[in-house]
Design a protein around this motif. Structure first.
Motif, PDB file in Angstrom:
ATOM      1  N   VAL A   1      39.726  49.183  35.655  1.00  0.00           N
ATOM      2  CA  VAL A   1      39.353  49.132  37.169  1.00  0.00           C
ATOM      3  C   VAL A   1      39.231  47.652  37.319  1.00  0.00           C
ATOM      4  N   GLY A   2      39.532  46.749  36.603  1.00  0.00           N
ATOM      5  CA  GLY A   2      39.775  45.375  36.932  1.00  0.00           C
ATOM      6  C   GLY A   2      38.351  44.917  37.185  1.00  0.00           C
ATOM      7  N   PRO A   3      38.353  43.929  38.197  1.00  0.00           N
ATOM      8  CA  PRO A   3      36.915  43.325  38.696  1.00  0.00           C
ATOM      9  C   PRO A   3      36.047  44.092  39.535  1.00  0.00           C
ATOM     10  N   ALA A   4      36.498  45.373  39.529  1.00  0.00           N
ATOM     11  CA  ALA A   4      35.724  46.143  40.794  1.00  0.00           C
ATOM     12  C   ALA A   4      34.277  46.436  40.323  1.00  0.00           C
ATOM     13  N   PRO A   5      33.652  46.682  39.197  1.00  0.00           N
ATOM     14  CA  PRO A   5      32.286  46.994  38.918  1.00  0.00           C
ATOM     15  C   PRO A   5      31.551  45.501  39.094  1.00  0.00           C
ATOM     16  N   LYS A   6      32.059  44.532  38.493  1.00  0.00           N
ATOM     17  CA  LYS A   6      31.310  43.181  38.673  1.00  0.00           C
ATOM     18  C   LYS A   6      31.358  42.582  40.404  1.00  0.00           C
ATOM     19  N   SER A   7      32.478  42.839  40.887  1.00  0.00           N
ATOM     20  CA  SER A   7      32.349  42.623  42.379  1.00  0.00           C
ATOM     21  C   SER A   7      31.258  43.512  43.030  1.00  0.00           C
ATOM     22  N   TYR A   8      31.481  44.651  42.673  1.00  0.00           N
ATOM     23  CA  TYR A   8      30.111  45.472  43.456  1.00  0.00           C
ATOM     24  C   TYR A   8      28.705  44.988  43.030  1.00  0.00           C
ATOM     25  N   ILE A   9      28.428  44.674  42.072  1.00  0.00           N
ATOM     26  CA  ILE A   9      27.281  44.294  41.345  1.00  0.00           C
ATOM     27  C   ILE A   9      26.929  42.947  42.148  1.00  0.00           C
ATOM     28  N   ASP A  10      27.910  42.085  42.288  1.00  0.00           N
ATOM     29  CA  ASP A  10      27.730  40.668  42.776  1.00  0.00           C
ATOM     30  C   ASP A  10      27.345  41.032  44.501  1.00  0.00           C
ATOM     31  N   MET A  11      28.285  41.879  45.222  1.00  0.00           N
ATOM     32  CA  MET A  11      27.906  42.204  46.492  1.00  0.00           C
ATOM     33  C   MET A  11      26.488  42.853  46.564  1.00  0.00           C
ATOM     34  N   MET A  12      26.071  43.747  45.752  1.00  0.00           N
ATOM     35  CA  MET A  12      24.717  44.171  45.882  1.00  0.00           C
ATOM     36  C   MET A  12      23.516  43.083  45.668  1.00  0.00           C
ATOM     37  N   THR A  13      24.019  42.281  44.568  1.00  0.00           N
ATOM     38  CA  THR A  13      22.964  40.918  44.493  1.00  0.00           C
ATOM     39  C   THR A  13      22.938  40.359  45.696  1.00  0.00           C
ATOM     40  N   LYS A  14      23.992  39.993  46.508  1.00  0.00           N
ATOM     41  CA  LYS A  14      23.881  39.319  47.627  1.00  0.00           C
ATOM     42  C   LYS A  14      23.276  39.824  48.685  1.00  0.00           C
ATOM     43  N   ASN A  15      23.459  41.237  48.697  1.00  0.00           N
ATOM     44  CA  ASN A  15      22.576  42.028  49.913  1.00  0.00           C
ATOM     45  C   ASN A  15      21.285  42.227  49.663  1.00  0.00           C
ATOM     46  N   GLY A  16      20.739  41.785  48.375  1.00  0.00           N
ATOM     47  CA  GLY A  16      19.553  42.226  47.984  1.00  0.00           C
ATOM     48  C   GLY A  16      19.203  43.535  47.494  1.00  0.00           C
TER      49      GLY A  16
ATOM     50  N   GLY B   1      39.526  50.055  51.198  1.00  0.00           N
ATOM     51  CA  GLY B   1      38.106  50.012  51.314  1.00  0.00           C
ATOM     52  C   GLY B   1      37.254  50.920  51.771  1.00  0.00           C
ATOM     53  N   GLN B   2      36.521  51.721  51.599  1.00  0.00           N
ATOM     54  CA  GLN B   2      36.067  52.506  52.305  1.00  0.00           C
ATOM     55  C   GLN B   2      34.720  52.146  53.324  1.00  0.00           C
TER      56      GLN B   2
ATOM     57  N   GLU C   1      37.035  46.368  50.221  1.00  0.00           N
ATOM     58  CA  GLU C   1      38.348  45.641  50.188  1.00  0.00           C
ATOM     59  C   GLU C   1      38.063  44.476  49.041  1.00  0.00           C
ATOM     60  N   ILE C   2      38.662  44.677  47.891  1.00  0.00           N
ATOM     61  CA  ILE C   2      38.410  43.629  46.740  1.00  0.00           C
ATOM     62  C   ILE C   2      39.859  43.240  46.214  1.00  0.00           C
TER      63      ILE C   2
END
Length: 244
Positions: A198-213, A169-170, A160-161
């Motif tokens: 697709v708006g901010p979706a790809p960057k949001s996923y990248i930021d989340m993966m970075t945050k999660n290591g 959100g899945q 959900e973004i």
């Protein structure tokens, strides 16, 4: 083009399969699954604009890519609807449903029909737009399936973004991570600064993966669009990375 029976959609369903030039039953080949986007079909990645067969043949001839089988499935799975009818939650859920078709029938059909090297180290998945989002979703929910994961311009809805109002959100943000013993060899996400779809979706996923290591490669393009102009450089680089 091949046809299999999808128990998820309860109908015969098509897929396109690209076999190595010198395909033989005497060898076992790794398999790459490439998932199409919203509104599209198993034919999208087989179009001349993508030039998938030429790209792969040239990379193999230069020693940059391994021999592989490429599967282009139809990923819209709905028992009532055979084709996408609109950009709403019912249709979005029909793409999300492909995860069941993949496990129940697509992978078993491919492994029964062709000379396939089994095991996650011999399996890769990527996709474009909705297909890119589904490739990421499948990899996070079933990390035992694929050792190589890609996504070109992944669509909103994985989590959900902002900008994904049609989809709740899945999975949750903290689930964009892999178990230590099932971390993929490659997680490769392509996006473009000029892609307004697709708006901010790809960057949001990248930021989340970075945050999660979560280890990943972010392939950022500047002036390609939400079409084959982004897909081709994604596939060109991804094909060079997998099964190494």
């Amino acid at each position: 083009k091949y046809t299999y029976y999808s128990r998820t959609a309860e109908r015969d369903t098509n897929m396109n399969v690209l076999l190595p030039v010198d395909y033989t039953e005497e060898k076992k080949y790794p398999v790459l699954y490439i998932l199409h986007g919203f509104w599209d079909s198993e034919d999208w990645m087989a179009r001349p604009e993508v030039s998938l067969n030429i790209m792969l043949a040239n990379l193999q001839a230069q020693g940059f890519a391994k021999e592989m089988i490429i599967v282009l499935p139809y990923i819209f799975c709905n028992k009532e609807l055979e084709r996408c009818t609109g950009m709403d939650l019912v249709n979005a859920n029909s793409y999300d449903n492909f995860i069941n078709d993949l496990i129940l029938d697509v992978k078993p059909f491919v492994e029964k029909t062709f000379s396939v090297a089994t095991g996650r180290e011999n399996a890769a998945v990527t996709g474009f737009s909705m297909g890119g989002k589904e490739a990421l979703f499948i990899s996070f929910v079933h990390p035992e399936l694929f050792d190589y994961v890609g996504a070109a311009c992944p669509a909103p809805g994985l989590v959900e973004i902002s900008g994904s109002s049609l989809h709740p959100g899945q999975i949750k943000e903290e689930e964009l991570a892999y178990p230590e013993n099932l971390t993929p060899e490659v997680v490769f996400v392509t996006s473009s600064l000029a892609d307004g779809v697709v708006g901010p979706a790809p960057k949001s996923y990248i930021d989340m993966m970075t945050k999660n290591g979560t280890d990943h490669i972010w392939h950022l393009l500047e002036d390609t669009w939400h079409d084959h102009t982004s897909v081709k450089p994604h596939l060109y680089n991804y094909l060079r990375m997998i099964f190494k």
